[in-house]
Scaffold this motif. Structure first.
Motif: not given
Length: 220
Positions: A183-195
């Motif tokens: 889940i934390n790995m998935l959240l990292i991808a989401r935060h990068l996408e938001r950048i």
């Protein structure tokens, strides 16, 4: 008064570019933190977030003061309006960098699982988009701003791939072990996408500043 106004606009432009440099440094630190799960780098990102927050406040105050004192019109008005929005997007990128740092700290403490996701391409594309969006602002480069808009689709694609791959890995884990890590790995991808999304917003504001055209929400 016009000479004073021009100096104020130059000052504001320098302030927003300085903020942009700070934010680029944070995203570069994000790259380092993810690549090696470096807790020290992650902590520095979080500890220095106040610098970006304060700069964002300073830029907004200067823009509002210029609007009140000089009541600009046409291109000068568009510059100030765009700068206020770009200022907010830069601060939000700083926030997303902190979000990634928090995930890195969690992942660095959790037990390893036989699954990893390579974020390098996603990080590089997000960094490239941010650089190009800021370069388009510095040089009032319309073509470069439009280029950023096209690059956003690539980051979105990688984010979708991450979702599919991590979801598949979740199903393969025995008895749900390691679920929190995934889940934390998935959240990292989401935060990068938001950048990348915020970099796109900056490019859209540059287009508005130059042309007076609003291109948000796919309105090209």
């Amino acid at each position: 008064m016009n000479g004073h106004f021009r100096k104020e606009l130059d000052h504001i432009k320098q302030m927003i570019l300085t903020l942009g440099t700070f934010v680029e440094e944070r995203v570069q630190m994000v790259d380092q933190a993810i690549e090696s799960m470096d807790r020290d780098v992650a902590r520095r990102i979080m500890e220095k977030d106040y610098e970006i927050d304060q700069m964002e406040i300073d830029v907004e105050e200067e823009c509002l003061k210029a609007l009140a004192l000089y009541q600009p019109v046409a291109v000068d008005l568009r510059f100030l309006v765009a700068t206020i929005k770009i200022n907010n997007d830069l601060e939000r990128i700083g926030d997303e960098a902190v979000n990634v740092a928090e995930r890195v700290l969690v992942l660095a403490k959790e037990a390893q699982i036989p699954y990893t996701f390579d974020y390098s391409d996603m990080v590089e594309k997000a960094k490239n988009m941010l650089k190009k969006s800021l370069d388009s602002l510095v040089n009032t480069d319309l073509d470069l701003a439009f280029e950023v808009l096209t690059l956003d689709d690539e980051v979105d694609r990688i984010n979708r791939e991450a979702y599919v791959a991590i979801k598949k890995a979740m199903k393969q884990l025995p008895e749900g072990r390691g679920m929190g890590r995934l889940i934390n790995m998935l959240l990292i991808a989401r935060h990068l996408e938001r950048i990348a999304d915020h970099a796109t917003n900056i490019a859209e504001e540059v287009i508005y500043m130059i042309e007076g055209d609003i291109v948000r929400h796919g309105n090209l």
